[in-house]
Design a protein around this motif. Structure first.
Motif, mmCIF file in Angstrom:
data_model
loop_
_atom_site.group_PDB
_atom_site.id
_atom_site.type_symbol
_atom_site.label_atom_id
_atom_site.label_comp_id
_atom_site.label_asym_id
_atom_site.label_seq_id
_atom_site.Cartn_x
_atom_site.Cartn_y
_atom_site.Cartn_z
ATOM 1 N N VAL A 268 0.874 -1.178 0.000
ATOM 2 C CA VAL A 268 0.000 0.000 0.000
ATOM 3 C C VAL A 268 0.906 1.222 0.000
ATOM 4 O O VAL A 268 1.739 1.395 0.898
ATOM 5 C CB VAL A 268 -0.936 0.007 1.223
ATOM 6 N N THR A 269 0.756 2.062 -1.012
ATOM 7 C CA THR A 269 1.681 3.177 -1.206
ATOM 8 C C THR A 269 0.927 4.430 -1.639
ATOM 9 O O THR A 269 -0.209 4.330 -2.123
ATOM 10 C CB THR A 269 2.739 2.809 -2.277
ATOM 11 N N ASP A 270 1.557 5.582 -1.476
ATOM 12 C CA ASP A 270 0.919 6.813 -1.963
ATOM 13 C C ASP A 270 1.317 7.125 -3.404
ATOM 14 O O ASP A 270 0.827 8.084 -3.998
ATOM 15 C CB ASP A 270 1.245 8.000 -1.051
ATOM 16 N N ASP A 271 2.206 6.302 -3.993
ATOM 17 C CA ASP A 271 2.593 6.489 -5.398
ATOM 18 C C ASP A 271 3.002 5.138 -5.973
ATOM 19 O O ASP A 271 4.064 4.612 -5.659
ATOM 20 C CB ASP A 271 3.736 7.489 -5.516
ATOM 21 N N MET A 272 2.168 4.580 -6.832
ATOM 22 C CA MET A 272 2.451 3.267 -7.396
ATOM 23 C C MET A 272 3.306 3.332 -8.663
ATOM 24 O O MET A 272 3.699 2.298 -9.197
ATOM 25 C CB MET A 272 1.144 2.540 -7.721
ATOM 26 N N THR A 273 3.627 4.555 -9.131
ATOM 27 C CA THR A 273 4.344 4.708 -10.398
ATOM 28 C C THR A 273 5.625 3.886 -10.462
ATOM 29 O O THR A 273 5.857 3.172 -11.449
ATOM 30 C CB THR A 273 4.653 6.196 -10.665
ATOM 31 N N PRO A 274 6.512 3.935 -9.431
ATOM 32 C CA PRO A 274 7.743 3.140 -9.528
ATOM 33 C C PRO A 274 7.468 1.646 -9.639
ATOM 34 O O PRO A 274 8.201 0.927 -10.314
ATOM 35 C CB PRO A 274 8.487 3.466 -8.222
ATOM 36 N N TYR A 275 6.402 1.175 -8.975
ATOM 37 C CA TYR A 275 6.084 -0.252 -9.011
ATOM 38 C C TYR A 275 5.514 -0.648 -10.364
ATOM 39 O O TYR A 275 5.770 -1.746 -10.853
ATOM 40 C CB TYR A 275 5.106 -0.604 -7.888
ATOM 41 N N ARG A 276 4.747 0.254 -10.971
ATOM 42 C CA ARG A 276 4.248 -0.027 -12.313
ATOM 43 C C ARG A 276 5.424 -0.082 -13.294
ATOM 44 O O ARG A 276 5.503 -0.969 -14.135
ATOM 45 C CB ARG A 276 3.245 1.039 -12.758
ATOM 46 N N GLU A 277 6.337 0.869 -13.170
ATOM 47 C CA GLU A 277 7.527 0.855 -14.035
ATOM 48 C C GLU A 277 8.325 -0.426 -13.826
ATOM 49 O O GLU A 277 8.810 -1.030 -14.768
ATOM 50 C CB GLU A 277 8.413 2.072 -13.743
ATOM 51 N N ARG A 278 8.438 -0.832 -12.568
ATOM 52 C CA ARG A 278 9.190 -2.044 -12.246
ATOM 53 C C ARG A 278 8.581 -3.256 -12.946
ATOM 54 O O ARG A 278 9.292 -4.058 -13.554
ATOM 55 C CB ARG A 278 9.190 -2.257 -10.722
ATOM 56 N N PRO A 325 19.573 -0.636 -13.655
ATOM 57 C CA PRO A 325 20.197 0.664 -13.391
ATOM 58 C C PRO A 325 19.351 1.865 -13.802
ATOM 59 O O PRO A 325 19.604 2.986 -13.353
ATOM 60 C CB PRO A 325 21.488 0.607 -14.236
ATOM 61 N N MET A 326 18.336 1.654 -14.635
ATOM 62 C CA MET A 326 17.523 2.762 -15.130
ATOM 63 C C MET A 326 16.240 2.985 -14.331
ATOM 64 O O MET A 326 15.459 3.878 -14.658
ATOM 65 C CB MET A 326 17.151 2.518 -16.599
ATOM 66 N N LEU A 327 16.015 2.191 -13.271
ATOM 67 C CA LEU A 327 14.766 2.299 -12.511
ATOM 68 C C LEU A 327 14.999 2.958 -11.163
ATOM 69 O O LEU A 327 16.022 2.753 -10.515
ATOM 70 C CB LEU A 327 14.139 0.913 -12.328
ATOM 71 N N ASN A 328 13.997 3.735 -10.741
ATOM 72 C CA ASN A 328 14.129 4.560 -9.540
ATOM 73 C C ASN A 328 13.520 3.868 -8.323
ATOM 74 O O ASN A 328 12.518 4.302 -7.761
ATOM 75 C CB ASN A 328 13.451 5.919 -9.768
ATOM 76 N N LEU A 329 14.134 2.762 -7.924
ATOM 77 C CA LEU A 329 13.790 2.053 -6.696
ATOM 78 C C LEU A 329 15.085 1.502 -6.114
ATOM 79 O O LEU A 329 16.078 1.361 -6.835
ATOM 80 C CB LEU A 329 12.814 0.906 -6.984
ATOM 81 N N PRO A 330 15.116 1.186 -4.817
ATOM 82 C CA PRO A 330 16.344 0.651 -4.230
ATOM 83 C C PRO A 330 16.846 -0.573 -4.996
ATOM 84 O O PRO A 330 16.069 -1.476 -5.330
ATOM 85 C CB PRO A 330 15.915 0.278 -2.803
ATOM 86 N N LYS A 331 18.155 -0.609 -5.257
ATOM 87 C CA LYS A 331 18.730 -1.686 -6.064
ATOM 88 C C LYS A 331 18.473 -3.051 -5.439
ATOM 89 O O LYS A 331 18.189 -4.029 -6.146
ATOM 90 C CB LYS A 331 20.229 -1.478 -6.242
ATOM 91 N N SER A 332 18.538 -3.141 -4.120
ATOM 92 C CA SER A 332 18.319 -4.432 -3.465
ATOM 93 C C SER A 332 16.911 -4.943 -3.730
ATOM 94 O O SER A 332 16.694 -6.144 -3.949
ATOM 95 C CB SER A 332 18.556 -4.312 -1.952
ATOM 96 N N GLU A 333 15.942 -4.031 -3.729
ATOM 97 C CA GLU A 333 14.555 -4.403 -3.999
ATOM 98 C C GLU A 333 14.387 -4.858 -5.448
ATOM 99 O O GLU A 333 13.699 -5.842 -5.732
ATOM 100 C CB GLU A 333 13.646 -3.203 -3.701
ATOM 101 N N TYR A 337 13.356 -8.571 -6.887
ATOM 102 C CA TYR A 337 12.237 -8.722 -7.819
ATOM 103 C C TYR A 337 12.695 -9.429 -9.100
ATOM 104 O O TYR A 337 12.001 -10.302 -9.630
ATOM 105 C CB TYR A 337 11.650 -7.353 -8.134
ATOM 106 N N ALA A 338 13.881 -9.061 -9.580
ATOM 107 C CA ALA A 338 14.426 -9.699 -10.785
ATOM 108 C C ALA A 338 14.632 -11.194 -10.564
ATOM 109 O O ALA A 338 14.344 -12.012 -11.450
ATOM 110 C CB ALA A 338 15.734 -9.030 -11.190
ATOM 111 N N ASP A 339 15.127 -11.566 -9.388
ATOM 112 C CA ASP A 339 15.319 -12.987 -9.081
ATOM 113 C C ASP A 339 13.985 -13.726 -9.066
ATOM 114 O O ASP A 339 13.886 -14.868 -9.535
ATOM 115 C CB ASP A 339 16.024 -13.153 -7.731
ATOM 116 N N GLN A 340 12.946 -13.075 -8.529
ATOM 117 C CA GLN A 340 11.621 -13.691 -8.526
ATOM 118 C C GLN A 340 11.115 -13.907 -9.952
ATOM 119 O O GLN A 340 10.531 -14.951 -10.272
ATOM 120 C CB GLN A 340 10.636 -12.805 -7.760
#
Length: 473
Positions: A268-278, A325-333, A337-340
């Motif tokens: 639950v977030t106040d901005d889903m844009t980074p997750y949609r991009e992800r 490298p082009m996405l605006n979220l913590p690299k560890s996250e 997600y990439a591994d999943q």
């Protein structure tokens, strides 16, 4: 004789909880995604509510569900953390299924249920549309937003609290678009200004992003499952174990809809844009990037790509060097997600056909990979090798002699014409603003790099080109 999946045969599935959710849509996805999650909350006594399903169209699954006392089985098959998952669970959270085309009064009466808190929906991407022919007096309205407006107006007239509305349709800003159309109906139908204020102030429209692969009814293995389960289920639905639901809304949702407390992968977030991009760039993007190259190399499914000694490194490097490298979220996250995603791509039960993913590859490349490619060039002042190779393979695949392109006829015809002059095909394709929404030849070095990759693909073949990429930055 095999048992039927009914409450009589399975009395332990009886559920007397109040209806808290109205759900528009009774298809495979909602039953294996939202309803499955509600069951997980109920099992832990966190939500204690059931679902009233509304058929968005006259032809639906209502009769089949009623024949099974609104019960069905969710089968989870796939990999989680490297472990094979194969489970089954009878879902019993559906209280009733209403067909508003046959029982409109019952549909409107549902709006006066004091226990209601939520509306969820999946009426396909075409479902959130404005139909100017809908009228309040229709029984029912044709469009989902029209039906929802009439439903909410009934609730408003009953002087009951507003609802939290969470659409699951796969369109960007789905909650905003649904609310916008509801407000248009209020204006079209000349409903009271006070009702508009009640919509604005007492109801919460949330945008959401859903993620779970749901193949649906397991036709090939249905008999084996019936023997294994000990009962017949005409509505069993197969899904992957992975799921993600990102909801853009107030943090109070974590209390009223305690999905995260139930251990579910919900944000639950106040901005889903980074997750949609992800999701678009890390899940859908690699699918689109792998398809033309893998088809040119003679591969046919996603799991074949992931198990190939040459193509698996291509996917790994595409993630690590150009996408993440082009996405605006913590690299560890993003790494997690990439591994999943890679694990999901390896799902031995899915057999996801590359030819199915190849449908409309140009528009998919534009939405899923072009923003990353453009951002990469602007950030690093050079062209990303893996994305450029994929783009070159796309151009070659649309020539039509090695791969049959699946796209709109005007796009296929354009490529056929462009390929009549091979020396200029790259420039012709990249400069076509109808395809890309912009002239890609202005991006520094892109035309030259794609031309080099195209020449290599024609000379050496896709597999050799992918092997040669291993040494590139």
């Amino acid at each position: 004789m095999t048992k039927k999946l009914t409450q009589k045969e399975f009395p332990e599935t009886k559920n007397d909880l109040p209806v808290k959710v109205v759900q528009f849509g009774e298809g495979n996805f909602m039953r294996a995604f939202v309803d499955w999650q509600i069951q997980q909350m109920n099992k832990q006594q966190l939500f204690n509510g059931t679902v009233a399903v509304v058929q968005p169209i006259n032809q639906g699954l209502g009769e089949m569900l009623r024949a099974q006392d609104n019960r069905y089985t969710v089968l989870l098959e796939g990999l989680i953390d490297g472990e094979l998952v194969e489970t089954s669970e009878i879902i019993n959270v559906l209280d009733t299924v209403i067909n508003p085309y046959q029982a409109y009064a019952e549909y409107l009466a549902l709006a006066e249920n004091k226990d209601l808190e939520f509306v969820v929906s999946n009426t396909t991407e075409a479902g959130i549309q404005f139909n100017p022919n809908d009228r309040l007096e229709d029984a029912p309205q044709q469009s989902y937003p029209g039906k929802l407006t009439a439903f909410l107006y009934q609730r408003y007239q009953a002087k009951l609290p507003g609802l939290t509305i969470i659409p699951c349709e796969l369109i960007d800003r789905n909650g905003d678009k649904l609310k916008e159309i509801v407000l248009r109906y209020i204006e079209l139908w000349e409903l009271p200004h006070a009702f508009k204020e009640w919509i604005e102030n007492d109801n919460t429209f949330c945008c959401s992003l859903v993620d779970r692969i749901v193949p649906g009814y397991p036709r090939d293995t249905a008999k084996e499952w019936a023997e294994k389960l000990g009962y017949e289920d005409q509505l069993m639905v197969k899904a992957e174990p992975f799921m993600l639901w990102v909801i853009e809304g107030p943090q109070s949702l974590t209390e009223s809809l305690p999905l995260t407390k139930a251990g579910l992968n919900v944000i639950v977030t106040d901005d889903m844009t980074p997750y949609r991009e992800r999701k678009v760039h890390l899940l859908n993007g690699p699918h689109t990037a792998m398809v033309p190259l893998a088809l040119l190399a003679g591969l046919s499914t996603v799991d074949e790509v992931m198990n190939d000694d040459d193509f698996r490194p291509f996917i790994d490097d595409l993630f690590a060097k150009e996408l993440i490298p082009m996405l605006n979220l913590p690299k560890s996250e993003l790494d997690e997600y990439a591994d999943q995603i890679k694990e999901r791509f390896l799902n031995p039960f899915a057999h996801h056909e590359l030819s199915a993913i190849s449908l409309n590859s140009v528009s998919k490349f534009k939405a899923r990979l072009l923003p990353i490619l453009t951002r990469y060039i602007q950030t690093n002042n050079h062209v990303p090798a893996y994305l450029a190779t994929s783009l070159a393979a796309l151009i070659l695949s649309y020539r039509g002699d090695q791969v049959t392109p699946a796209d709109d006829q005007d796009i296929v015809s354009f490529f056929q014409t462009a390929w009549q002059t091979p020396a200029t095909v790259v420039v012709s394709v990249l400069s076509n603003t109808h395809l890309w929404g912009e002239n890609l030849t202005v991006l520094p070095g892109l035309s030259e790099t794609v031309q080099l990759k195209l020449d290599a693909l024609e000379t050496n073949g896709a597999r050799q080109v992918v092997q040669d990429l291993k040494g590139e930055k």
